[in-house]
Design a protein around this motif. Sequence first.
Motif, PDB file in Angstrom:
ATOM      1  N   GLY A 163      -2.525 -24.512  22.380  1.00 49.40           N
ATOM      2  CA  GLY A 163      -2.464 -23.184  21.795  1.00 49.40           C
ATOM      3  C   GLY A 163      -1.082 -22.778  21.315  1.00 49.40           C
ATOM      4  O   GLY A 163      -0.843 -21.620  21.008  1.00 49.40           O
ATOM      5  N   HIS A 164      -0.151 -23.722  21.214  1.00 49.75           N
ATOM      6  CA  HIS A 164       1.217 -23.414  20.783  1.00 49.75           C
ATOM      7  C   HIS A 164       1.400 -23.485  19.273  1.00 49.75           C
ATOM      8  O   HIS A 164       2.415 -23.021  18.750  1.00 49.75           O
ATOM      9  N   ILE A 165       0.441 -24.094  18.597  1.00 50.92           N
ATOM     10  CA  ILE A 165       0.436 -24.192  17.136  1.00 50.92           C
ATOM     11  C   ILE A 165      -0.989 -23.892  16.693  1.00 50.92           C
ATOM     12  O   ILE A 165      -1.950 -24.314  17.342  1.00 50.92           O
ATOM     13  N   ASP A 166      -1.128 -23.182  15.600  1.00 48.90           N
ATOM     14  CA  ASP A 166      -2.441 -22.827  15.057  1.00 48.90           C
ATOM     15  C   ASP A 166      -3.323 -24.065  14.948  1.00 48.90           C
ATOM     16  O   ASP A 166      -2.948 -25.057  14.316  1.00 48.90           O
ATOM     17  N   ALA A 167      -4.475 -24.013  15.557  1.00 48.09           N
ATOM     18  CA  ALA A 167      -5.403 -25.148  15.566  1.00 48.09           C
ATOM     19  C   ALA A 167      -5.912 -25.495  14.170  1.00 48.09           C
ATOM     20  O   ALA A 167      -6.355 -26.620  13.937  1.00 48.09           O
ATOM     21  N   HIS A 168      -5.841 -24.564  13.231  1.00 48.87           N
ATOM     22  CA  HIS A 168      -6.314 -24.812  11.868  1.00 48.87           C
ATOM     23  C   HIS A 168      -5.235 -25.406  10.967  1.00 48.87           C
ATOM     24  O   HIS A 168      -5.533 -25.800   9.837  1.00 48.87           O
ATOM     25  N   ALA A 169      -4.009 -25.477  11.445  1.00 51.93           N
ATOM     26  CA  ALA A 169      -2.927 -26.066  10.645  1.00 51.93           C
ATOM     27  C   ALA A 169      -3.153 -27.566  10.518  1.00 51.93           C
ATOM     28  O   ALA A 169      -3.705 -28.199  11.427  1.00 51.93           O
ATOM     29  N   ASP A 170      -2.728 -28.134   9.419  1.00 50.89           N
ATOM     30  CA  ASP A 170      -2.883 -29.567   9.174  1.00 50.89           C
ATOM     31  C   ASP A 170      -1.832 -30.324   9.988  1.00 50.89           C
ATOM     32  O   ASP A 170      -0.635 -30.293   9.671  1.00 50.89           O
ATOM     33  N   ALA A 171      -2.271 -31.008  11.038  1.00 54.57           N
ATOM     34  CA  ALA A 171      -1.357 -31.707  11.948  1.00 54.57           C
ATOM     35  C   ALA A 171      -0.572 -32.803  11.238  1.00 54.57           C
ATOM     36  O   ALA A 171       0.606 -33.036  11.547  1.00 54.57           O
ATOM     37  N   ALA A 172      -1.196 -33.480  10.294  1.00 59.09           N
ATOM     38  CA  ALA A 172      -0.498 -34.550   9.571  1.00 59.09           C
ATOM     39  C   ALA A 172       0.628 -33.980   8.710  1.00 59.09           C
ATOM     40  O   ALA A 172       1.721 -34.542   8.653  1.00 59.09           O
ATOM     41  N   VAL A 173       0.365 -32.855   8.056  1.00 55.55           N
ATOM     42  CA  VAL A 173       1.391 -32.230   7.218  1.00 55.55           C
ATOM     43  C   VAL A 173       2.539 -31.720   8.087  1.00 55.55           C
ATOM     44  O   VAL A 173       3.718 -31.927   7.766  1.00 55.55           O
ATOM     45  N   ALA A 229      14.605 -22.983  13.879  1.00 59.62           N
ATOM     46  CA  ALA A 229      13.830 -22.302  12.841  1.00 59.62           C
ATOM     47  C   ALA A 229      12.669 -23.159  12.356  1.00 59.62           C
ATOM     48  O   ALA A 229      11.592 -22.634  12.051  1.00 59.62           O
ATOM     49  N   ALA A 230      12.895 -24.462  12.281  1.00 57.07           N
ATOM     50  CA  ALA A 230      11.824 -25.357  11.831  1.00 57.07           C
ATOM     51  C   ALA A 230      10.619 -25.265  12.765  1.00 57.07           C
ATOM     52  O   ALA A 230       9.480 -25.106  12.311  1.00 57.07           O
ATOM     53  N   VAL A 231      10.849 -25.350  14.061  1.00 58.41           N
ATOM     54  CA  VAL A 231       9.739 -25.281  15.012  1.00 58.41           C
ATOM     55  C   VAL A 231       9.149 -23.869  15.027  1.00 58.41           C
ATOM     56  O   VAL A 231       7.928 -23.699  15.036  1.00 58.41           O
ATOM     57  N   ASP A 232      10.021 -22.866  15.001  1.00 59.33           N
ATOM     58  CA  ASP A 232       9.533 -21.488  15.024  1.00 59.33           C
ATOM     59  C   ASP A 232       8.672 -21.159  13.810  1.00 59.33           C
ATOM     60  O   ASP A 232       7.826 -20.278  13.872  1.00 59.33           O
ATOM     61  N   SER A 233       8.874 -21.876  12.715  1.00 59.20           N
ATOM     62  CA  SER A 233       8.120 -21.582  11.499  1.00 59.20           C
ATOM     63  C   SER A 233       6.638 -21.914  11.634  1.00 59.20           C
ATOM     64  O   SER A 233       5.821 -21.365  10.902  1.00 59.20           O
ATOM     65  N   PHE A 234       6.286 -22.787  12.567  1.00 56.36           N
ATOM     66  CA  PHE A 234       4.866 -23.109  12.732  1.00 56.36           C
ATOM     67  C   PHE A 234       4.357 -22.899  14.155  1.00 56.36           C
ATOM     68  O   PHE A 234       3.176 -23.062  14.417  1.00 56.36           O
ATOM     69  N   ALA A 235       5.228 -22.513  15.075  1.00 57.73           N
ATOM     70  CA  ALA A 235       4.810 -22.305  16.461  1.00 57.73           C
ATOM     71  C   ALA A 235       4.233 -20.905  16.644  1.00 57.73           C
ATOM     72  O   ALA A 235       4.676 -19.952  16.015  1.00 57.73           O
ATOM     73  N   ARG A 236       3.240 -20.824  17.498  1.00 60.34           N
ATOM     74  CA  ARG A 236       2.736 -19.514  17.910  1.00 60.34           C
ATOM     75  C   ARG A 236       3.659 -19.025  19.009  1.00 60.34           C
ATOM     76  O   ARG A 236       4.060 -19.796  19.871  1.00 60.34           O
ATOM     77  N   ASN A 237       3.976 -17.754  19.016  1.00 63.90           N
ATOM     78  CA  ASN A 237       4.863 -17.194  20.031  1.00 63.90           C
ATOM     79  C   ASN A 237       6.106 -18.055  20.218  1.00 63.90           C
ATOM     80  O   ASN A 237       6.323 -18.618  21.287  1.00 63.90           O
ATOM     81  N   PRO A 238       6.911 -18.191  19.178  1.00 67.32           N
ATOM     82  CA  PRO A 238       8.083 -19.057  19.256  1.00 67.32           C
ATOM     83  C   PRO A 238       8.998 -18.688  20.413  1.00 67.32           C
ATOM     84  O   PRO A 238       9.361 -17.531  20.582  1.00 67.32           O
ATOM     85  N   THR A 239       9.331 -19.680  21.198  1.00 73.60           N
ATOM     86  CA  THR A 239      10.197 -19.495  22.360  1.00 73.60           C
ATOM     87  C   THR A 239      11.539 -18.919  21.958  1.00 73.60           C
ATOM     88  O   THR A 239      12.043 -18.003  22.577  1.00 73.60           O
ATOM     89  N   SER A 240      12.120 -19.462  20.904  1.00 71.11           N
ATOM     90  CA  SER A 240      13.466 -19.040  20.528  1.00 71.11           C
ATOM     91  C   SER A 240      13.508 -17.587  20.080  1.00 71.11           C
ATOM     92  O   SER A 240      14.471 -16.886  20.324  1.00 71.11           O
ATOM     93  N   VAL A 241      12.461 -17.095  19.426  1.00 75.08           N
ATOM     94  CA  VAL A 241      12.430 -15.704  18.996  1.00 75.08           C
ATOM     95  C   VAL A 241      12.400 -14.798  20.228  1.00 75.08           C
ATOM     96  O   VAL A 241      13.131 -13.822  20.322  1.00 75.08           O
ATOM     97  N   GLN A 242      11.586 -15.137  21.200  1.00 79.70           N
ATOM     98  CA  GLN A 242      11.518 -14.348  22.419  1.00 79.70           C
ATOM     99  C   GLN A 242      12.858 -14.378  23.140  1.00 79.70           C
ATOM    100  O   GLN A 242      13.319 -13.357  23.636  1.00 79.70           O
ATOM    101  N   THR A 243      13.486 -15.534  23.190  1.00 87.14           N
ATOM    102  CA  THR A 243      14.771 -15.669  23.868  1.00 87.14           C
ATOM    103  C   THR A 243      15.831 -14.839  23.152  1.00 87.14           C
ATOM    104  O   THR A 243      16.609 -14.135  23.791  1.00 87.14           O
TER     105      THR A 243
END
Length: 158
Positions: free
Chosen positions: A96-106, A137-151
């Motif tokens: 649940g950390h990345i949208d399940a509908h996102a294209d994993a290969a992309v 920023a790269a990870v936060d761009s596709f992560a749900r509830n980005p850790t770094s933003v909360q931090t």
Amino acid sequence: MSTPPSRSSAVAASSCTAAEEGAAALVPGPENEARDRIRTWLAAPVAGPDPRGCLLARGTAELAWENDAIAARSHAAFESLFASCRQLVEQAQAAGHIDAHADAAVLGGLIVATHRGLEALAKAGVDPATLQHIATAAVDSFARNPTSVQTRRSARSV
């Protein structure tokens, strides 16, 4: 025109293997930690470039266009890197950390491209703080509830 296999081909092949193994080593682990393993891999170039340079990138850029063996090995290495990163994304999606509908290969390809770019920037002397911000920023761009933003928000409110 293709040149015959050489010592350069052997060195490039061993570099490709090391790159593949490094990413593949991140795949095993709990799904709920996959996003953190992606962050860890993207942070690796921040510590500083390998003084020898990345032979996978250098071999691709300098030798693949003239040597079919290097081109084939390089292509296989990148396919392996894409597959490992896709698997990490799928694990993070299952947690649940990345949208399940996102294209994993992309997204896996985006992670590989970001890592390669960070390596190039580190080699060019970009400061580690900037590299870390880019990796985050790269990870936060596709992560749900980005850790770094909360931090960052928590740090500002203190």
